[in-house]
Write a protein that holds these residues in place. Structure first.
Motif, PDB file in Angstrom:
ATOM      1  N   GLY A  71       0.831  -1.210   0.000  1.00  0.00           N
ATOM      2  CA  GLY A  71       0.000   0.000   0.000  1.00  0.00           C
ATOM      3  C   GLY A  71       0.861   1.253   0.000  1.00  0.00           C
ATOM      4  O   GLY A  71       0.618   2.200  -0.757  1.00  0.00           O
ATOM      5  N   TRP A  72       1.892   1.227   0.819  1.00  0.00           N
ATOM      6  CA  TRP A  72       2.780   2.387   0.915  1.00  0.00           C
ATOM      7  C   TRP A  72       3.466   2.632  -0.429  1.00  0.00           C
ATOM      8  O   TRP A  72       3.528   3.760  -0.915  1.00  0.00           O
ATOM      9  N   THR A  73       3.964   1.565  -1.029  1.00  0.00           N
ATOM     10  CA  THR A  73       4.718   1.706  -2.277  1.00  0.00           C
ATOM     11  C   THR A  73       3.839   2.220  -3.407  1.00  0.00           C
ATOM     12  O   THR A  73       4.267   3.075  -4.190  1.00  0.00           O
ATOM     13  N   VAL A  74       2.617   1.724  -3.466  1.00  0.00           N
ATOM     14  CA  VAL A  74       1.715   2.173  -4.531  1.00  0.00           C
ATOM     15  C   VAL A  74       1.522   3.684  -4.437  1.00  0.00           C
ATOM     16  O   VAL A  74       1.621   4.403  -5.436  1.00  0.00           O
ATOM     17  N   GLU A  75       1.295   4.151  -3.228  1.00  0.00           N
ATOM     18  CA  GLU A  75       1.094   5.594  -3.072  1.00  0.00           C
ATOM     19  C   GLU A  75       2.340   6.350  -3.478  1.00  0.00           C
ATOM     20  O   GLU A  75       2.282   7.350  -4.208  1.00  0.00           O
ATOM     21  N   ARG A  76       3.487   5.850  -3.010  1.00  0.00           N
ATOM     22  CA  ARG A  76       4.744   6.549  -3.238  1.00  0.00           C
ATOM     23  C   ARG A  76       5.080   6.630  -4.732  1.00  0.00           C
ATOM     24  O   ARG A  76       5.527   7.669  -5.228  1.00  0.00           O
ATOM     25  N   LEU A  77       4.850   5.529  -5.445  1.00  0.00           N
ATOM     26  CA  LEU A  77       5.251   5.486  -6.853  1.00  0.00           C
ATOM     27  C   LEU A  77       4.219   6.106  -7.786  1.00  0.00           C
ATOM     28  O   LEU A  77       4.572   6.842  -8.702  1.00  0.00           O
ATOM     29  N   ALA A  78       2.953   5.781  -7.546  1.00  0.00           N
ATOM     30  CA  ALA A  78       1.956   6.111  -8.573  1.00  0.00           C
ATOM     31  C   ALA A  78       1.134   7.347  -8.249  1.00  0.00           C
ATOM     32  O   ALA A  78       0.590   7.960  -9.148  1.00  0.00           O
ATOM     33  N   TYR A  79       1.015   7.704  -6.978  1.00  0.00           N
ATOM     34  CA  TYR A  79       0.107   8.812  -6.652  1.00  0.00           C
ATOM     35  C   TYR A  79       0.844  10.073  -6.211  1.00  0.00           C
ATOM     36  O   TYR A  79       0.469  11.167  -6.578  1.00  0.00           O
ATOM     37  N   ARG A  80       1.886   9.898  -5.399  1.00  0.00           N
ATOM     38  CA  ARG A  80       2.510  11.095  -4.845  1.00  0.00           C
ATOM     39  C   ARG A  80       3.061  12.027  -5.922  1.00  0.00           C
ATOM     40  O   ARG A  80       2.879  13.238  -5.822  1.00  0.00           O
ATOM     41  N   PRO A  81       3.707  11.491  -6.968  1.00  0.00           N
ATOM     42  CA  PRO A  81       4.212  12.418  -7.988  1.00  0.00           C
ATOM     43  C   PRO A  81       3.097  13.178  -8.696  1.00  0.00           C
ATOM     44  O   PRO A  81       3.363  14.190  -9.320  1.00  0.00           O
ATOM     45  N   LEU A  82       1.875  12.692  -8.580  1.00  0.00           N
ATOM     46  CA  LEU A  82       0.771  13.313  -9.319  1.00  0.00           C
ATOM     47  C   LEU A  82      -0.097  14.200  -8.435  1.00  0.00           C
ATOM     48  O   LEU A  82      -1.110  14.712  -8.883  1.00  0.00           O
ATOM     49  N   ILE A  98      -0.261  11.172   4.689  1.00  0.00           N
ATOM     50  CA  ILE A  98      -0.950  10.513   3.571  1.00  0.00           C
ATOM     51  C   ILE A  98      -0.441   9.085   3.425  1.00  0.00           C
ATOM     52  O   ILE A  98      -1.222   8.147   3.255  1.00  0.00           O
ATOM     53  N   SER A  99       0.889   8.926   3.526  1.00  0.00           N
ATOM     54  CA  SER A  99       1.445   7.569   3.443  1.00  0.00           C
ATOM     55  C   SER A  99       0.820   6.672   4.501  1.00  0.00           C
ATOM     56  O   SER A  99       0.442   5.530   4.224  1.00  0.00           O
ATOM     57  N   LEU A 100       0.722   7.200   5.733  1.00  0.00           N
ATOM     58  CA  LEU A 100       0.169   6.380   6.812  1.00  0.00           C
ATOM     59  C   LEU A 100      -1.295   6.040   6.558  1.00  0.00           C
ATOM     60  O   LEU A 100      -1.756   4.957   6.929  1.00  0.00           O
ATOM     61  N   THR A 101      -1.997   6.964   5.905  1.00  0.00           N
ATOM     62  CA  THR A 101      -3.384   6.664   5.567  1.00  0.00           C
ATOM     63  C   THR A 101      -3.456   5.466   4.635  1.00  0.00           C
ATOM     64  O   THR A 101      -4.287   4.567   4.806  1.00  0.00           O
ATOM     65  N   PHE A 102      -2.570   5.470   3.648  1.00  0.00           N
ATOM     66  CA  PHE A 102      -2.544   4.334   2.724  1.00  0.00           C
ATOM     67  C   PHE A 102      -2.166   3.053   3.466  1.00  0.00           C
ATOM     68  O   PHE A 102      -2.714   1.988   3.183  1.00  0.00           O
ATOM     69  N   VAL A 103      -1.205   3.177   4.377  1.00  0.00           N
ATOM     70  CA  VAL A 103      -0.785   2.001   5.140  1.00  0.00           C
ATOM     71  C   VAL A 103      -1.950   1.460   5.960  1.00  0.00           C
ATOM     72  O   VAL A 103      -2.206   0.253   5.990  1.00  0.00           O
ATOM     73  N   MET A 104      -2.692   2.367   6.593  1.00  0.00           N
ATOM     74  CA  MET A 104      -3.820   1.919   7.419  1.00  0.00           C
ATOM     75  C   MET A 104      -4.872   1.229   6.551  1.00  0.00           C
ATOM     76  O   MET A 104      -5.418   0.175   6.908  1.00  0.00           O
ATOM     77  N   GLY A 105      -5.143   1.847   5.389  1.00  0.00           N
ATOM     78  CA  GLY A 105      -6.111   1.235   4.482  1.00  0.00           C
ATOM     79  C   GLY A 105      -5.657  -0.150   4.056  1.00  0.00           C
ATOM     80  O   GLY A 105      -6.456  -1.095   4.013  1.00  0.00           O
ATOM     81  N   ALA A 106      -4.355  -0.276   3.776  1.00  0.00           N
ATOM     82  CA  ALA A 106      -3.823  -1.557   3.319  1.00  0.00           C
ATOM     83  C   ALA A 106      -3.901  -2.599   4.429  1.00  0.00           C
ATOM     84  O   ALA A 106      -4.188  -3.774   4.173  1.00  0.00           O
ATOM     85  N   VAL A 107      -3.656  -2.176   5.667  1.00  0.00           N
ATOM     86  CA  VAL A 107      -3.716  -3.116   6.793  1.00  0.00           C
ATOM     87  C   VAL A 107      -5.124  -3.707   6.908  1.00  0.00           C
ATOM     88  O   VAL A 107      -5.293  -4.928   7.030  1.00  0.00           O
ATOM     89  N   LEU A 108      -6.119  -2.831   6.806  1.00  0.00           N
ATOM     90  CA  LEU A 108      -7.494  -3.328   6.895  1.00  0.00           C
ATOM     91  C   LEU A 108      -7.828  -4.225   5.715  1.00  0.00           C
ATOM     92  O   LEU A 108      -8.503  -5.250   5.860  1.00  0.00           O
ATOM     93  N   ALA A 109      -7.329  -3.851   4.527  1.00  0.00           N
ATOM     94  CA  ALA A 109      -7.581  -4.682   3.348  1.00  0.00           C
ATOM     95  C   ALA A 109      -6.922  -6.041   3.526  1.00  0.00           C
ATOM     96  O   ALA A 109      -7.469  -7.065   3.101  1.00  0.00           O
ATOM     97  N   ALA A 110      -5.739  -6.062   4.166  1.00  0.00           N
ATOM     98  CA  ALA A 110      -5.056  -7.321   4.401  1.00  0.00           C
ATOM     99  C   ALA A 110      -5.895  -8.222   5.308  1.00  0.00           C
ATOM    100  O   ALA A 110      -6.016  -9.427   5.063  1.00  0.00           O
TER     101      ALA A 110
END
Lengths: 450, 306, 308
Positions: free
Chosen positions: B85-96, B203-215
């Protein structure tokens, strides 16, 4: 929009580290690369390093440490090289890059390029490549995607409505021809306009309730609609024959004259020896004409009140409302017209293939068409052609990497967005000029003003 | 028929808990950066795969004490999926971030396609079956026609785990400094940055939290259905997003409520109407909600800024 | 057939000379009362300014007038000189501009920034062009009537661009214009719908003194040459005092004064709420002289209500 926010969230290099001036801080770069490699390790340990292999009905755990370490090493090296380049890139550049300038030249010569491309497309079947069934077949597929891209460009590129279910209209057109032709035996030339109208009608039915919604909701509703259409096609056995699809769809005719052996057929009338290639070349020209019509229609629409309202709506809906433009009607017209071209392309698809099934109309198809529009440059007609070539021709060239096709495709979507968020050819020419003579000069001026 | 109804109610609640957990990931990300994280369904799918592989590893290590195994698998799924989750945000969303409106959404679609195919290639396209881990259940009730209402231990586990996670997350959002920072970013990202909130980290932590719940949802699905494949993220993601919109996007309790409603609709539709069209029913509900109550059930009405 | 169009009031409801009649306008957002029982009128050939401290509800008044908000209570009557009266609170947002010819600009400029200056002005004439081209069909068939209508639209655009000195840059992207030009272009765009009432939301914000003076000239020329009513929200007192014929002062959503600039200037309630106690500092020198402040004519302070 990018202005103030970019300052606050400028990425990883803004956490207060002093900017590296002059030489590259090697230790820093190595550390960064090591962190990236560590994360890559964390990511790939369960999915690359370990493998849940299906053995019979059981799952067996296999390890693939070589793959795991390779992935980590690639990320380390990649990050390292990237960091070196990034430091170099940070220096302020003067003016647009050579690549930007090339694209700009392409954009300015759009008309010439378009005509050259069209002429090339027309003579292709008469060159030596024209005898190659594979080339004609691929070229036809390419043109279907160009046409779909141009159709969706009306919705996404011009009106700025994110439609993730475009394939539904493609499916409506395809099933429209397949059902009418197999049940009533109507000719393709009669059903073609009908299927366009039918798809446009579907567009209105779907669009009417949802076009009032905010952009991202629209995306998800259209996505849902695409799925609904597919689920119905799969389950409505009595009409669609379910997942088995419809076979034996009547082939195309030369305006009533069949492509067969024997008397009164195309080959007979034109005094040719029968060849299976005739029908393929004919199909190629049909889709070429359909695609060109789509393009000319869109180009003309841009210069009309409705088309200008599409673009205005993409820029600012609130301003549109303050000018007395009915946003729902404008959106609806874009949605319906886009759907109409999807329907045309769909009925062409089914007459060419002679067989259709719900398999051909999955979400991934919508995503591919959307990618063509977006990667080419939103609203750019030439961009669609370039992107369609990329999407259709590249996988043909790299056939041995077939299974990596979608992976690379998805990755390319992300990379191109990050690199050029508005797509390759993100230029736009005004639809009307006050000073047509010095149009060139104003473009230069614009660059300075930006 | 009451028994049949009750059984569907239990099934629907279980399914709804799973959708709700995924929906929270959508709703939190939407709340904070206003984008649909289209790849969230794939994050959930990765969570399910990590769970399967973790079970296999435990099997290989001969750990058979079920509570311990569950705990280990849960933690492993959370950690590895969070990294994704963290990586997806970092690579695909943060630059945009701050780029034009459609760019992040398209990047997210690309990410979703890439992740799905990555897992397909690396783990194979065939479905991955695992042995049932939690078996048995309690008979709650026997109806007139001999129809028994059973609540399996697995369903109890799922519902309790969901309740616990909800409690923990509510606590994080409302009581901790991280939650405060998240809410600040939600209101005004730029101002939050100016007063010293590390926006990127939040924002990163938000993605991490979302990913944890999805896991966790991924683990639950693995246990519940016993099979996992690379394609499960798409539909589950769609339905969870529907749940988030139904409940009112941006609202955590709304996401859970929406998830449970979607689960119930699906269970009852399958039970009383046709199972084939259950997805159509779910999307039909989505469209109706968007038309008649675009802010969802618990969402705050949006005042257009002019 | 005899059914009364609900967006048209009975003739008897409207005072003869008012272009816009706002009666008992109230807007609540949840518990917050943004506008509280506001009544005022705006006339043709006049510039009516709405002033007030930040958060007084000025923009909310505009949003109610132009259909972005539905007022909680109140009647907004636009007495169109050619088309007769309209009840704006009953009309859907875009129809207010389309039918009742009320144009507006925005506090944060809302141009179509990736379209050219000329295109911005042509889009503003959308409804006229749609009519002329039979919903674009005539244009699609390359019929003369559309070419003619488009030419007229370009002429109108040229008229306004000449007026604000943007003619040379008509083919620039609107977003590439300097800030002051963008403000002016937005006013041109609003004028291109050929409005009966023009609502300007802080048109002088961010302008330098020279640009601000040019804006005054532009607005006065719009008032005098076009024969329309102008409604103006403004913070810049030099603009307000110089060009307004009539000023409405809001504070916390309530009207605290209503009258000509002189009357409002000297109204104790206004001075207290808006200009501050230290009045001499807040007033530009030239106005002090113009008004001859020593005379202190009593303000015509009105309570709320107007003619109910």
């Amino acid at each position: 929009m990018a202005g103030p926010e970019a300052n606050v969230t400028a990425g990883p290099d803004s956490d207060g580290r002093a900017p590296m001036q002059g030489g590259i801080n090697l230790a820093e770069v190595v550390k960064e690369s090591a962190i990236a490699a560590g994360i890559a390790g964390l990511l790939s340990l369960p999915l690359l390093g370990l493998h849940a292999a299906n053995v019979g009905a059981q799952l067996l755990l296999r390890t693939r440490w070589e793959l795991f370490f390779a992935a980590v090493a690639v990320v380390f090296v990649g990050r390292f090289v990237l960091a070196l380049f990034r430091d170099r890139r940070k220096r302020p550049s003067h003016g647009p890059s050579a690549f930007d300038r090339t694209l700009h030249v392409i954009h300015e010569r759009m008309l010439v390029i378009g005509i050259v491309a069209l002429v090339a497309a027309v003579i292709l079947p008469f060159t030596e490549w024209g005898g190659d069934r594979y080339i004609i077949y691929t070229a036809t597929t390419f043109l279907i995607y160009v046409m779909l891209g141009w159709g969706l460009n009306i919705v996404v590129g011009l009106a700025g409505l994110l439609d993730l279910g475009y394939v539904a209209f493609y499916a409506v057109g395809a099933y429209c021809y397949a059902l009418i032709a197999t049940h009533f035996g109507w000719s393709f030339w009669v059903v073609l306009p009908l299927s366009g109208l039918f798809a446009a009608f579907f567009g209105v039915i779907l669009g009417f309730p949802v076009l009032r919604l905010r952009g991202d909701y629209l995306a998800i509703v259209t996505l849902g609609f695409g799925e609904i259409v597919r689920v119905i096609l799969i389950n409505w056995y009595d009409v669609t024959n379910g997942p088995d699809g419809i076979i034996g769809i009547p082939r195309i005719t030369f305006f009533g004259i069949e492509f067969r052996r024997g008397e009164g057929t195309f080959a007979d009338l034109f005094g040719l020896d029968f060849s299976a290639l005739h029908v393929m070349v004919f199909l190629y020209f049909v889709i070429l004409v359909l695609a060109v019509i789509t393009n000319l229609f869109t180009q003309r629409m841009r210069k009309l009140p409705t088309g200008r309202a599409w673009e205005a709506l993409r820029e600012d809906e609130i301003a549109c409302r303050s000018l007395g433009i009915n946003p729902t009607n404008v959106k609806l017209s874009a949605f319906a017209l886009g759907a109409m071209f999807g329907g045309f392309a769909g009925s062409f698809f089914s007459v060419r293939a002679g067989f259709i099934s719900p398999e051909s109309f999955t979400f991934i198809e919508s995503a591919i068409i959307l990618a063509i529009v977006v990667l080419g440059g939103m609203g750019s007609q030439l961009g669609v052609v370039i992107a369609a070539a990329f999407v259709v021709v590249m996988p043909e060239v790299f056939r041995q990497f077939e299974q990596y096709r979608m992976l690379m495709f998805g990755g390319a979507m992300v990379l191109i967005m990050v690199w050029r968020p508005r797509g390759l050819l993100a230029f736009r020419s005004p639809t009307i000029l006050m000073h047509p003579k010095d149009g060139k000069k104003t473009i230069v001026l614009k660059k300075e003003g930006a | 028929m009451l028994a049949y109804f009750l059984q569907q109610l239990i099934n629907g609640l279980t399914l709804g808990s799973i959708y709700g957990l995924i929906a929270i990931g959508y709703t939190m990300v939407y709340g904070i950066i206003g984008m649909i994280n289209f790849a969230h369904g794939e994050i959930f799918m990765i969570g399910a795969f990590v769970s399967v592989i973790a079970f296999l590893v435990l099997g290989a290590l001969d750990i058979t004490f079920i509570p311990l195994a569950l705990l280990v698998v849960l933690l492993a799924a959370m950690v590895f999926t969070a990294a994704w989750g963290w990586t997806v945000e970092r690579l695909a969303y943060r630059p945009l971030r701050g780029s034009f409106r459609l760019a992040p959404l398209i990047s997210a679609i690309g990410m979703s396609i890439a992740l799905q195919n990555f897992v397909q290639i690396s783990q194979g396209a065939r479905v991955k079956p695992i042995q049932p881990v939690i078996q048995g259940g309690v008979v709650l009730f026997t109806g007139d026609e001999g129809f028994t209402v059973v609540m399996s231990y697995l369903q109890i586990f799922i519902i309790i785990l969901t309740v616990v996670l909800m409690a923990v997350f509510t606590w994080i959002i409302t009581r901790t400094s991280l939650g405060r920072q998240q809410r600040a970013c939600e209101q005004d990202r730029m101002m939050a940055g100016l007063v010293g909130v590390n926006v990127d980290r939040t924002i990163s932590l938000t993605f991490v939290m979302g990913a944890v719940l999805a896991a966790v949802a991924g683990l639950m699905v693995t246990l519940q259905y016993g099979v996992v494949d690379f394609y499960i993220g798409f539909l589950a993601g769609m339905k969870a997003f529907t749940a988030a919109v139904l409940g009112g996007i941006g609202s955590l309790p709304g996401a859970m409520l929406g998830g449970i409603l979607i689960g119930l609709i699906e269970a009852f539709w399958s039970a009383y109407f046709t199972i084939e069209y259950k997805d159509v029913a779910v999307f039909g509900v989505l469209v109706l909600v968007l038309i008649f109550r675009p802010t969802g059930l618990l969402g705050r009405p949006e005042v257009e800024k002019v | 057939m005899l059914m009364r169009d609900l967006s048209r009031p009975l003739e008897t409801d409207i005072p003869a000379d008012a272009l816009l009649e706002v009666q008992h306008l109230t807007m609540r957002f949840g518990g917050l009362v943004a506008i509280d029982d506001l009544s005022f009128t705006a006339r043709k050939n006049e510039i009516t300014a709405i002033i007030g401290p930040n958060g007084a509800g000025k923009t909310t008044v505009f949003n109610c007038l132009t259909g972005f908000y539905k007022p909680t209570v109140g009647r907004l009557t636009l007495n169109h000189p050619d088309k007769g009266p309209f009840l704006l609170e009953r009309m859907e947002g875009f129809r207010i501009a389309q039918k009742a010819d009320v144009a507006r600009t925005f506090q944060n400029i809302r141009l179509f920034s990736r379209m050219s200056v000329l295109e911005n002005l042509i889009v503003a004439q959308h409804n006229r062009l749609m009519k002329a081209s039979a919903f674009s069909l005539a244009g699609l068939l390359f019929m003369k009537r559309y070419a003619k209508a488009e030419k007229e639209a370009v002429e109108l655009a040229k008229y306004w661009l000449d007026k604000v000195g943007l003619y040379e840059r008509a083919d620039w992207d609107a977003g590439n214009l300097p800030y002051g030009d963008q403000r002016r272009l937005e006013i041109c765009r609003a004028m291109c719908i050929q409005p009966a009432l023009l609502c300007l939301d802080e048109p002088a914000a961010g302008l330098n003194p020279r640009e601000s003076l040019e804006l005054n000239d532009l607005l006065m020329s719009i008032r005098d040459d076009e024969g329309i009513g102008v409604l103006l929200i403004e913070h810049d007192m030099s603009v307000v005092m110089q060009i307004s014929d009539h000023i409405v002062v809001l504070d916390y959503g309530r009207k605290i004064a209503d009258g000509d600039p002189l009357a409002v200037r000297t109204d104790p309630a206004v001075i207290k709420a808006y200009l501050g106690e230290d009045e001499d500092e807040a007033i530009p020198e030239d106005i002090v002289q113009d008004l001859g402040l020593s005379t202190r004519t009593g303000g015509t302070k009105q309570g709320d209500g107007g003619n109910a």
